[in-house]
Write a protein that holds these residues in place. Structure first.
Motif, PDB file in Angstrom:
ATOM      1  N   PRO A   1      10.498  -0.604   4.132  1.00  0.00           N
ATOM      2  CA  PRO A   1      10.088  -1.760   3.321  1.00  0.00           C
ATOM      3  C   PRO A   1       9.113  -1.344   2.209  1.00  0.00           C
ATOM      4  CG  PRO A   1       9.935  -2.267   5.658  1.00  0.00           C
ATOM      5  CD  PRO A   1      10.158  -0.778   5.561  1.00  0.00           C
ATOM      6  N   LEU A   2       9.457  -1.710   0.974  1.00  0.00           N
ATOM      7  CA  LEU A   2       8.629  -1.358  -0.187  1.00  0.00           C
ATOM      8  C   LEU A   2       8.432  -2.590  -1.065  1.00  0.00           C
ATOM      9  CD1 LEU A   2      10.349   1.994  -1.255  1.00  0.00           C
ATOM     10  CD2 LEU A   2       8.117   1.772  -0.174  1.00  0.00           C
ATOM     11  N   GLU A   3       7.462  -2.504  -1.935  1.00  0.00           N
ATOM     12  CA  GLU A   3       7.253  -3.591  -2.895  1.00  0.00           C
ATOM     13  C   GLU A   3       8.066  -3.293  -4.155  1.00  0.00           C
ATOM     14  OE1 GLU A   3       3.260  -5.763  -3.951  1.00  0.00           O
ATOM     15  OE2 GLU A   3       3.543  -4.055  -5.287  1.00  0.00           O
ATOM     16  N   VAL A   4       8.902  -4.248  -4.535  1.00  0.00           N
ATOM     17  CA  VAL A   4       9.774  -4.053  -5.694  1.00  0.00           C
ATOM     18  C   VAL A   4       8.964  -4.181  -6.985  1.00  0.00           C
ATOM     19  CG1 VAL A   4      11.689  -5.137  -6.959  1.00  0.00           C
ATOM     20  CG2 VAL A   4      11.848  -4.806  -4.482  1.00  0.00           C
ATOM     21  N   THR A   5       9.244  -3.290  -7.936  1.00  0.00           N
ATOM     22  CA  THR A   5       8.561  -3.352  -9.236  1.00  0.00           C
ATOM     23  C   THR A   5       9.192  -4.473 -10.068  1.00  0.00           C
ATOM     24  OG1 THR A   5       8.465  -0.953  -9.121  1.00  0.00           O
ATOM     25  CG2 THR A   5       7.899  -1.936 -11.244  1.00  0.00           C
TER      26      THR A   5
ATOM     27  N   GLN B   1       0.817  -1.213   0.000  1.00  0.00           N
ATOM     28  CA  GLN B   1       0.000   0.000   0.000  1.00  0.00           C
ATOM     29  C   GLN B   1       0.848   1.260   0.000  1.00  0.00           C
ATOM     30  OE1 GLN B   1      -2.773  -0.503   3.184  1.00  0.00           O
ATOM     31  NE2 GLN B   1      -4.174  -1.646   1.883  1.00  0.00           N
ATOM     32  N   LEU B   2       1.944   1.205   0.771  1.00  0.00           N
ATOM     33  CA  LEU B   2       2.816   2.372   0.818  1.00  0.00           C
ATOM     34  C   LEU B   2       3.462   2.632  -0.551  1.00  0.00           C
ATOM     35  CD1 LEU B   2       4.032   4.564   2.643  1.00  0.00           C
ATOM     36  CD2 LEU B   2       6.005   3.058   2.941  1.00  0.00           C
ATOM     37  N   THR B   3       3.868   1.560  -1.213  1.00  0.00           N
ATOM     38  CA  THR B   3       4.480   1.708  -2.540  1.00  0.00           C
ATOM     39  C   THR B   3       3.465   2.320  -3.513  1.00  0.00           C
ATOM     40  OG1 THR B   3       5.799  -0.243  -2.091  1.00  0.00           O
ATOM     41  CG2 THR B   3       5.737   0.487  -4.372  1.00  0.00           C
ATOM     42  N   ARG B   4       2.232   1.835  -3.406  1.00  0.00           N
ATOM     43  CA  ARG B   4       1.185   2.362  -4.294  1.00  0.00           C
ATOM     44  C   ARG B   4       1.003   3.867  -4.044  1.00  0.00           C
ATOM     45  NH1 ARG B   4      -3.911  -0.951  -3.561  1.00  0.00           N
ATOM     46  NH2 ARG B   4      -2.524  -2.650  -4.035  1.00  0.00           N
TER      47      ARG B   4
END
Ligand code: SF4
Ligand code: SF4
Length: 462
Positions: free
Chosen positions: A327-331, A181-184
């Motif tokens: 912490p992030l979601e990697v593209t 959600q944070l990455t979005r």
């Protein structure tokens, strides 16, 4: 059959008419004229066979329709072709002191410059080709125009003021968010702030310079502490870039270095307020090699001119990066080898480069990486002569056309089909020219409109 011939003729007419109209809006006069001629001539054989009856006209009509269908199938069938680039990860980290910007900057510090050439004697011979030239934004350079150069300098000066804000204190209380959600949120916000694309990658050691080469940090070792890199691109104005090597291209470079930097600084500050380390990497204050981080964040590929080639705008972008530990979601990166295949046949940037700095050769191996290597000294030598950062190569690249339906259809075809790529290149040469001339400078920034009188400034209180 007659109806099919007429429908095909109408489709061809409207397709080329659309091309002509789009080209008028893009100020591409020659492309507009040629597309208009094609709009009138291409449908003609179909119309003749549909409307005029003569012996064999029926067979000829079917033959023409068959050929048209065959061409469409061959060009639209998915056939991406083979990959020509192997390893993309260098064996060692790059020392920023080797970059042209660093070697230019140490000119101001006699001791540092002497030390650099003592440690890198090979570079001295190479740098002789630009050391005695006027230099970037110099008043004695060939493209000097006070209005555009001083405007560009104002933007560069503003970036300089921001360089100390790339990092700062981290809030003592950490807020915890779902990485997806944070990455979005970060991606959407970054785009709202003006970025055209944004992606996240896991940082690798070779994304970081080994030693700093600019500003106060010159000579400091770079610590590779952050796990994630957020890369963002902003668009460079096509019309200004097309005037290169004249002043507007420099103004646009400076403007977009500033814009990308402003976005990155805000993202880094936001993350630090959430309680995690974050650092922006902006013009003149980088610890990372931005194009490589951006490539690994899924924003594009590195092409013949050594720049990031984005799917929507090709190399016509500026990049900034934020590295962080939040912490992030990697593209997910989906490598697109069709860009390299197109570069292998295109060579348009190499043909227009005024200093012949862009190679026309096959990809080679540099520090274990398979890629093209621009002759940076030749390129920088030209910059130091004209006083701007030129940008001819970026401007003429077939991927640099505007992000609209017409060009996106061509980009889709280039990605989809090996033969389409080859025909698209010929078409690009036909419509826009193999070596297009630089565009005219917008009237409002033309030098002759400004009468210059240099009067020494005297402060009213003195
Ligand atoms: S001009 Fe052609 S060869 Fe050069 S980067 Fe663009 S696509 Fe590749
Ligand atoms: S910026 Fe100009 S001189 Fe440098 S590689 Fe591109 S076209 Fe050549």
């Amino acid at each position: 059959m007659y109806l099919l011939l007429i429908i095909t003729a109408i489709c061809l007419f409207f397709f080329f008419l659309w091309f002509a109209i789009v080209s008028v809006f893009e100020k591409e006069k020659s492309a507009a004229g040629r597309a208009f001629i094609l709009a009138l001539s291409f449908p003609t054989p179909y119309l003749i066979l549909a409307l005029v009856t003569f012996p064999g006209s029926g067979w000829l009509g079917w033959f023409l329709l068959g050929c048209t269908l065959l061409v469409l199938i061959v060009l639209l069938f998915p056939f991406p072709g083979k990959r020509i680039i192997g390893n993309e990860t260098p064996r060692t980290r790059y020392d920023e002191r080797q970059t042209m910007f660093s070697r230019d900057e140490v000119r101001q510090y006699d001791g540092l410059q002497k030390q650099f050439y003592k440690e890198n004697p090979d570079k001295f011979n190479l740098d002789k080709q630009w050391l005695d030239k006027p230099g970037l934004m110099d008043a004695s350079s060939t493209m000097y125009s006070p209005i555009t150069f001083i405007a560009a300098d104002a933007s560069f000066h503003t970036i300089e003021q921001l360089r100390d804000y790339v990092d700062g204190d981290v809030a003592s209380i950490q807020k915890v968010f779902d990485p997806t959600q944070l990455t979005r949120f970060l991606k959407a916000w970054t785009k709202k702030m003006g970025a055209v694309s944004v992606g996240v990658c896991k940082m690798q050691d070779t994304h970081y310079y080994s030693v700093r080469g600019r500003g106060k940090a010159y000579g400091k070792e770079v610590v590779t502490s952050h796990k994630f890199g957020i890369a963002l691109t902003v668009e460079m104005d096509k019309d200004w870039l097309a005037t290169g090597p004249a002043g507007p291209t420099l103004m646009e470079s400076a403007r977009q270095y500033l814009n990308s930097g402003v976005v990155a600084i805000q993202i880094a500050k936001f993350i630090r307020e959430l309680g995690y380390e974050a650092r922006a990497h902006i013009d003149g204050n980088y610890e990372v090699i931005c194009p490589v981080v951006a490539r690994d964040a899924g924003l594009g590929e590195i092409g013949r001119m050594g720049l990031l080639m984005t799917p929507q705008l090709g190399p016509r972008v500026r990049i900034a990066v934020v590295t962080t530990n939040i912490p992030l979601e990697v593209t997910e990166r989906i490598p697109d080898h069709t860009v390299h295949d197109f570069c292998a046949i295109c060579k348009k940037c190499a043909d227009v480069c005024p200093s012949q700095a862009v190679p026309k050769t096959e990809v080679g191996f540099f520090d274990g990486v398979q890629r093209w290597q621009v002759d940076h000294e030749k390129c920088f030598g030209y910059w130091c002569t004209v006083g701007t950062d030129c940008g001819r190569c970026m401007s003429v690249c077939p991927y640099s056309h505007p992000d609209n339906l017409l060009h996106n259809l061509v980009r889709w075809g280039i990605k989809n089909n090996w033969l389409f790529r080859r025909i698209a290149l010929k078409m690009d040469d036909f419509f826009y020219g193999r070596k297009p001339k630089p565009a005219k400078i917008p009237a409002w920034m033309k030098r002759k409109r400004f009468k210059e009188n240099s009067i020494p400034f005297v402060h009213p209180t003195t």
